[in-house]
Design an enzyme around this catalytic site. Structure first.
Site, PDB file in Angstrom:
ATOM      1  N   LYS A 113     -39.202  -1.653  -8.998  1.00  0.00           N
ATOM      2  CA  LYS A 113     -40.644  -1.717  -8.780  1.00  0.00           C
ATOM      3  C   LYS A 113     -41.406  -2.060 -10.075  1.00  0.00           C
ATOM      4  O   LYS A 113     -42.476  -2.647 -10.022  1.00  0.00           O
ATOM      5  CB  LYS A 113     -41.174  -0.391  -8.245  1.00  0.00           C
ATOM      6  CG  LYS A 113     -40.505   0.141  -6.990  1.00  0.00           C
ATOM      7  CD  LYS A 113     -40.947  -0.593  -5.741  1.00  0.00           C
ATOM      8  CE  LYS A 113     -40.555   0.094  -4.434  1.00  0.00           C
ATOM      9  NZ  LYS A 113     -39.127   0.305  -4.207  1.00  0.00           N
TER      10      LYS A 113
HETATM   11  C1  LIG Z   1     -38.335   0.165  -3.084  1.00  0.00           C
HETATM   12  C2  LIG Z   1     -36.862   0.272  -3.230  1.00  0.00           C
HETATM   13  C3  LIG Z   1     -35.978  -0.413  -2.369  1.00  0.00           C
HETATM   14  C4  LIG Z   1     -36.446  -1.238  -1.191  1.00  0.00           C
HETATM   15  O1  LIG Z   1     -37.163  -2.395  -1.553  1.00  0.00           O
HETATM   16  P1  LIG Z   1     -38.097  -3.148  -0.482  1.00  0.00           P
HETATM   17  O2  LIG Z   1     -38.868  -4.143  -1.252  1.00  0.00           O
HETATM   18  O3  LIG Z   1     -38.976  -2.062   0.110  1.00  0.00           O
HETATM   19  O4  LIG Z   1     -37.212  -3.754   0.545  1.00  0.00           O
HETATM   20  C5  LIG Z   1     -34.618  -0.324  -2.630  1.00  0.00           C
HETATM   21  N1  LIG Z   1     -34.142   0.438  -3.634  1.00  0.00           N
HETATM   22  C6  LIG Z   1     -34.950   1.123  -4.474  1.00  0.00           C
HETATM   23  C7  LIG Z   1     -34.353   1.946  -5.552  1.00  0.00           C
HETATM   24  C8  LIG Z   1     -36.345   1.068  -4.301  1.00  0.00           C
HETATM   25  O5  LIG Z   1     -37.147   1.759  -5.133  1.00  0.00           O
END
Ligand SMILES: *Cc1c(COP(=O)(O)O)cnc(C)c1O
Length: 467
Positions: A113
């Site tokens: 993120k």
């Molecule tokens: C947010 C997240 C995901 C999923 O990603 P999306 O964009 O919602 O498909 C997978 N793994 C981790 C560690 C995350 O923080």
């Protein structure tokens, strides 16, 4: 470049206008009117660029209403060695068996993120400054999104963050990461409820249009197009890291929840990046895997959403999925609106007649279980001496079925294992490695306001602390 809605009901808008908005007024999501195409010569020319300059080249195509020099300053401020630990920004870590990890979790909160949020922090500050305005970001988090938003917005003059989290429901590390921040513009609010209760409060407060306007309430949720655009960059970077010629193909495996990460891969492929397969991995919450297998999209209610050991993928209503369906429908907003109307009345829709098109777009999918995650964490550690987190393990597990000779398989590393130390301990009988800068994190003083599960209390808190 201008942006329209997936449901066809929004006049075209420039990038900086959709940047601070959530849903389009017709309930759809903002998408580019047309996507830029990257030719082979440009792909080759981009090989030598720093990550920040690669991001600049790509963001220039999406944010055409920001002067190019300003944009360069913003991408260079976002993707620094200080924030990401090395000049590579996104290191590629080879594994055996034709796979490698794309290291997206080297940022301040150790999850992918950060890749988008760090840039979003710069973009928000820039646009608010230009407009002489401010924003109060309200969100709910069960872990990774909240901390990434807080670390991206800390110290920003024109932004305050109000982040709701469920009391006692995050891992000790995640809690310490968020609550140890001591910044006047960051407000952690622990609610005596579960994550869904937090989200209901956000909906109640942001849905109150008079309050929303009076206090300039905004969001940084996963439907924000700027986050998708920032994520497109690392698909180009991953590709250039493991190929030589402009026609060499690469496959990507993506641990998925809200469909935001893999959507960026779909955009990169649509722009001409030679991606062979986009391998979508889910955990036990397999709404998306089911769709790519059967053509039926059937989101589940909260009561049927399991709490798993890859919790950031415990999502049963994939908010970004509508953007992919828009492409499947030939960019016909009326058709998308009709499908979502059907979703509202019947709880599902059926696109099984278009299954050939899923493959044309490169998509394949698979699901993973708790036992799969433990076994995969163990195998990767034994074979390669590398620790992977449970989400990345879902990706590695599903990727294996789709490895082809001569096509590198890059698995997106969506978090570092220390964030989910309990599962690493369970799988390996030993603790996950802790990066040096996080020594003693859980012992730092924590800053959090405990509120009852009540939208009115949250409203009053925002009024007192808004910028
Ligand atoms: C947010 C997240 C995901 C999923 O990603 P999306 O964009 O919602 O498909 C997978 N793994 C981790 C560690 C995350 O923080």
């Amino acid at each position: 470049m201008r942006y329209v809605s997936t449901r066809g009901g929004m006049a075209p808008q420039p990038f900086t206008d959709i940047l601070l908005e959530g849903l389009a007024p017709d309930g759809g999501l903002a998408v580019p009117e047309t996507l830029p195409r990257i030719d082979a010569a440009t792909l080759q020319a981009w090989r030598g660029l720093s990550y920040a300059d690669l991001a600049w080249e790509i963001l220039k195509l999406f944010a055409t209403d920001i002067p190019a020099d300003d944009l360069r300053r913003l991408t260079h401020a976002a993707y620094t060695r200080e924030a990401f630990g090395s000049d590579a920004i996104v290191p590629v870590k080879p594994l055996s068996g034709g796979m490698a990890l794309l290291g997206l979790s080297e940022g301040p909160t150790l999850a992918f993120k950060d890749m988008a949020m760090q840039l979003l922090g710069q973009l928000f500050e820039y646009v608010l400054e230009q407009r002489g305005s401010t924003i109060n970001i309200l969100g709910a988090t069960s872990g990774d999104t909240g901390s990434a938003a807080e670390y991206a917005m800390r110290g920003k003059q024109r932004v305050a963050v109000f982040m709701l989290s469920p009391q006692g429901r995050m891992s000790a590390f995640q809690r310490a990461q968020m609550y140890s921040l001591d910044e006047p513009n960051i407000h952690n609010i622990a609610v005596d409820g579960v994550f869904d209760d937090c989200q209901d409060i956000v909906k109640a407060v942001a849905g109150d249009l008079a309050f929303k306007q009076a206090h300039r309430i905004g969001a940084v949720n996963s439907i924000n197009w700027a986050r998708i655009a920032a994520q497109v960059v690392y698909y180009f970077h991953g590709w250039r890291s493991v190929t030589n010629s402009s026609t060499d193909e690469v496959s990507f495996a993506v641990p998925s929840g809200n469909f935001g990460n893999i959507l960026a891969g779909h955009i990169a492929r649509s722009m001409g990046l030679p991606i062979r397969r986009l391998v979508l991995a889910t955990n036990e919450n397999n709404v998306l895997e089911e769709f790519f297998r059967t053509g039926i999209y059937r989101p589940r209610p909260a009561a049927e959403t399991y709490a798993t050991s890859s919790p950031s993928m415990d999502i049963s209503r994939a908010s970004n999925f509508e953007r992919f369906v828009y492409d499947l429908m030939g960019k016909d907003g009326a058709k998308v609106a009709a499908l979502w109307k059907q979703l509202g009345t019947q709880g599902q829709f059926d696109l099984s007649e278009l299954r050939a098109a899923f493959a044309e777009h490169g998509f394949v999918a698979g699901a993973s279980s708790h036992a799969d995650r433990l076994a995969t964490i163990r195998e990767v550690y034994e074979r390669d001496g590398v620790f992977i987190d449970p989400h990345t393990a879902d990706g590695v597990k599903v990727a294996r079925a789709y490895i082809e000779p001569g096509v590198p398989m890059l698995v997106l590393e969506t978090a570092l294992p220390i964030k989910f130390a309990e599962t690493i301990q369970e799988a390996l009988g030993r603790p996950a490695p802790r990066p040096a800068q996080f020594e003693g994190l859980e012992q730092l003083p924590q800053h959090v306001h405990n509120l009852r599960c009540d939208a009115q209390q949250v409203r009053e808190f925002i009024v007192r602390h808004a910028v």
